[in-house]
Design an enzyme around this catalytic site. Structure first.
Site, short mmCIF file in Angstrom:
data_model
loop_
_atom_site.label_atom_id
_atom_site.label_comp_id
_atom_site.label_asym_id
_atom_site.label_seq_id
_atom_site.Cartn_x
_atom_site.Cartn_y
_atom_site.Cartn_z
N CYS A 2 -74.05 -6.23 -42.60
CA CYS A 2 -72.96 -6.41 -43.56
C CYS A 2 -73.08 -7.77 -44.25
O CYS A 2 -73.76 -8.66 -43.77
CB CYS A 2 -71.62 -6.35 -42.86
SG CYS A 2 -71.48 -4.96 -41.74
N ASN A 99 -68.54 -9.63 -39.86
CA ASN A 99 -69.88 -9.13 -39.53
C ASN A 99 -70.07 -9.36 -38.04
O ASN A 99 -69.74 -10.44 -37.55
CB ASN A 99 -70.98 -9.91 -40.25
CG ASN A 99 -70.97 -9.64 -41.72
OD1 ASN A 99 -70.30 -8.74 -42.19
ND2 ASN A 99 -71.73 -10.44 -42.46
N GLU A 479 -89.75 4.88 -44.23
CA GLU A 479 -88.44 4.26 -44.47
C GLU A 479 -87.92 4.47 -45.88
O GLU A 479 -86.70 4.48 -46.08
CB GLU A 479 -88.42 2.78 -44.07
CG GLU A 479 -89.26 1.85 -44.92
CD GLU A 479 -89.17 0.41 -44.43
OE1 GLU A 479 -90.18 -0.30 -44.52
OE2 GLU A 479 -88.11 -0.01 -43.96
N HIS A 495 -106.31 13.30 -28.44
CA HIS A 495 -105.75 13.32 -27.09
C HIS A 495 -104.33 13.90 -27.07
O HIS A 495 -103.58 13.67 -26.13
CB HIS A 495 -105.76 11.90 -26.50
CG HIS A 495 -107.15 11.36 -26.33
ND1 HIS A 495 -108.05 11.91 -25.45
CD2 HIS A 495 -107.82 10.37 -26.95
CE1 HIS A 495 -109.21 11.27 -25.52
NE2 HIS A 495 -109.10 10.33 -26.44
N LYS A 590 -81.32 -4.83 -44.51
CA LYS A 590 -82.42 -5.79 -44.63
C LYS A 590 -82.44 -6.77 -43.46
O LYS A 590 -83.49 -7.15 -42.98
CB LYS A 590 -82.25 -6.55 -45.96
CG LYS A 590 -83.35 -7.55 -46.25
CD LYS A 590 -84.62 -6.85 -46.62
CE LYS A 590 -85.76 -7.81 -46.89
NZ LYS A 590 -87.05 -7.11 -46.88
C1 F6R Z 1 -89.47 -2.75 -42.72
C2 F6R Z 1 -88.64 -3.90 -42.43
C3 F6R Z 1 -88.18 -4.10 -41.03
C4 F6R Z 1 -88.20 -5.59 -40.66
C5 F6R Z 1 -87.57 -5.80 -39.28
C6 F6R Z 1 -87.63 -7.24 -38.85
O1 F6R Z 1 -89.85 -2.72 -44.06
O2 F6R Z 1 -88.33 -4.67 -43.28
O3 F6R Z 1 -88.94 -3.35 -40.12
O4 F6R Z 1 -89.52 -6.03 -40.67
O5 F6R Z 1 -86.22 -5.39 -39.31
O6 F6R Z 1 -86.99 -8.07 -39.76
P1 F6R Z 1 -87.29 -9.62 -39.81
O7 F6R Z 1 -88.69 -9.79 -40.25
O8 F6R Z 1 -86.31 -10.16 -40.81
O9 F6R Z 1 -87.07 -10.14 -38.43
#
Ligand code: F6R
Length: 595
Positions: A2, A99, A479, A495, A590
């Site tokens: 959030c 959050n 994704e 396998h 993100k």
């Molecule tokens: C995939 C993606 C996620 C991040 C993961 C770790 O495209 O973005 O798999 O790589 O959530 O996030 P960070 O790198 O911010 O720790």
């Protein structure tokens, strides 16, 4: 996850908060809401879906000078108007955005129910609003109410709080969830990250865990959890408002894929000086003297870590283990005598990695964080930081951060090598290869149309470094295009998993390494014999004329940097052709700030 934005000042809070929320939409986005205080009254507006829905809802709302806003990514309760933030206390005295996750909210809720409080949502957040109302009624002092709350509340929380009878104060509390204060002239702000405030200010104040703020338009007062005042200087961020513009690109993901050669050039200029690695000497010694490196990360960053392991072991001959943050945090493997822990995280906020970092620190070990976000939580909590300098990554699917992570790990590996490679030269060749791939992106679009797009599932095959890229390319495809995709070590298919191959299943073979090129080709023959649709992506030196996409040659150890770009573009075009929301795929956030 959030996102929170709050504003107090001379301008119209509504416009500034909505603009801030839009920049945070990438963090989580199933609903949003906003609240203002005006004339002793709180007005709250909430809407399901995108921020533009909320914007429509409040288009006729009059000017306000104090407000808080929120984008929600559901944890407690489904996405609905009732569960959206802000949440308001029963007697409409307090409204707040949250959050994080409150661990003991059921106990607190039971106490409040016994005192006559009623609840209209399933969220843990509404419990905090009612708790604060009760404490404010008792003490008639918001500061004391917050101190009491911090004593009683267990869990992770970043809060923006408004009080109906306080037209000139915005409250903010932080524990284990990101939050930053923005400093302005004639206004001040709070936000989940710098990007939410960057259009208004580039001056920020960090907030540590278990601290709270009382923000007026002219001052930001910081307190610890006992209510003692804290002084902290503001810092100037190097995030640039223009970095978060889409420019002429249709999607941030495509923009960020295109930025990758620039990211590599930036890293070369930041970390190489006369061909030598330019990092803090103490950190360099820690890496050099470590008998084993432990890389800890999640998702794409973990995939970059796997490539890093390969490079460090090949070039520097130093053993490396790669662990998922979510696993490592709850099971410490046997640790070597002189370990160094390396956390790789684009956002610097991933809760799973943070739990692991805290465990490592409790054991007294040294830790390095490699991150794209200066001042992020994992950066502050580690002993050392190396920045990725990739610029803000807005698309949920990570692209340029991966390339930055692999590049930086390659530079570190090379600095420790007895026979280093000429990184300036070799990374420039990588850039030539990436530019060439991007210039032929229509060819990839056609491949996707002809061979991938209609499928229910898909496989990426590769060995050694190509296998690690297969994992990342598969993650990208699943994704954003929602095609169930697995990255597989090509030798392993027979396998068991070969049972899944049917007529027309797309199997994408990645071939860049001379020593295993033939092995992957024979795995592809095996699936072809079972009527799979094979697609071969190969580097020139190991390519056949009829391969589907041929990449310019690079140093074999750096091949993931170019190869991954093909995987990114396959994912991009699959999602585009399916008509999905490329930058904001369903169910994803993100910055994953909850465990
Ligand atoms: C995939 C993606 C996620 C991040 C993961 C770790 O495209 O973005 O798999 O790589 O959530 O996030 P960070 O790198 O911010 O720790």
């Amino acid at each position: 996850m959030c996102g929170i934005v709050g504003y107090i000042g001379e301008k119209n809070a509504k416009d500034i908060i909505i603009a801030g929320l839009k920049t945070l939409e990438y963090r989580g986005y199933d609903s949003s809401g906003i609240a203002f205080v005006d004339n002793g009254k709180i007005d709250v507006y909430r809407e399901v879906g995108r921020i533009t829905n909320l914007e429509d809802l409040i288009k006729d709302v009059p000017i306000a000078h104090l407000g808080i806003g929120h984008t929600r990514w559901a944890t407690h309760g489904k996405p609905s108007k009732e569960n959206s933030h802000p949440h308001t206390s029963m007697n409409k005295m307090i409204t707040l955005v949250h959050n994080g996750v409150i661990e003991n909210y059921v106990e607190i809720k039971n106490d409040l129910v016994a005192k006559g409080y009623t609840f209209s949502s399933e969220t843990d957040t509404e419990v905090i609003a009612n708790y604060l109302e009760e404490e404010y009624k008792k003490t008639n002092d918001m500061k004391q109410a917050i101190v009491n709350m911090m004593n009683d509340l267990h869990g992770a929380y970043a809060l923006g709080i408004l009080c109906a009878d306080q037209q000139d104060a915005l409250y903010c509390v932080k524990n284990k969830t990101p939050m930053l204060a923005g400093v302005g002239t004639g206004f001040n702000m709070i936000g989940s990250d710098a990007m939410a405030m960057i259009k208004e200010t580039n001056k920020f104040i960090e907030i540590n865990d278990l601290e709270f703020l009382i923000v007026t338009k002219d001052k930001i007062n910081i307190f610890d959890k006992e209510g003692n005042s804290i002084n902290r200087d503001a810092f100037i961020s190097n995030v640039n408002a223009t970095d978060i513009n889409l420019g002429t690109f249709p999607h941030y993901m495509l923009k960020e894929i295109n930025e990758q050669p620039t990211v590599i050039r930036t890293l070369l200029s930041k970390y190489l000086c006369d061909g030598k690695l330019n990092i803090d000497q103490e950190l360099y010694q820690q890496i050099e003297q470590a008998d084993r490196l432990y890389i800890i990360a999640s998702g794409t960053s973990m995939h970059a870590g796997l490539v890093g392991k390969y490079l460090i072991e090949e070039l520097a001959k130093k053993p490396v283990e790669v662990h998922l943050g979510s696993e490592f945090g709850y099971h410490l493997p046997l640790i070597s005598e002189k370990p160094l822990f390396i956390f790789i995280t684009q956002s610097g906020e991933t809760a799973d990695s943070r739990v692991a970092l805290q465990l490592v620190k409790q054991q007294g070990y040294k830790a390095l964080t490699i991150t794209n976000v200066e001042g992020s939580t994992l950066s502050r909590e580690a002993d050392y930081t190396l920045l990725l300098h990739a610029g803000p990554e807005i698309a949920v699917a990570s692209t340029k951060a991966y390339v930055a992570q692999v590049t930086l790990l390659a530079l570190l590996a090379n600095a420790l090598a007895d026979n280093p490679i000429d990184m300036n030269l070799e990374l420039n060749k990588v850039n030539v290869a990436i530019d060439d791939i991007i210039s032929r992106k229509e060819q990839i679009e056609k491949l996707v149309k002809d061979k991938v797009i209609t499928s229910r599932n898909c496989f990426y095959l590769g060995r050694n470094l190509d296998y690690y890229v297969a994992l990342e390319a598969a993650l990208k495809l699943k994704e954003i295009s929602y095609i169930q995709t697995e990255g597989f070590a090509s030798g392993e298919l027979k396998h068991g998993t070969i049972a899944l191959i049917e007529k027309g299943t797309p199997v994408i073979g990645l071939i860049t390494q001379e020593k295993i090129a033939l092995n992957t080709r024979s795995a592809l023959q095996e699936v072809k014999a079972r009527e799979a649709t094979t697609i071969i992506i190969a580097q020139k030196k190991v390519a056949n004329n009829d391969d589907d996409f041929i990449i310019e040659n690079t140093h074999h150890l750096l091949s993931p940097l170019a190869l991954v770009v093909v995987g990114q573009l396959i994912a991009y075009y699959a999602a585009l052709l399916k008509g999905y929301d490329i930058d904001k795929p369903r169910n994803l956030a993100k910055s994953v700030t909850v465990e």
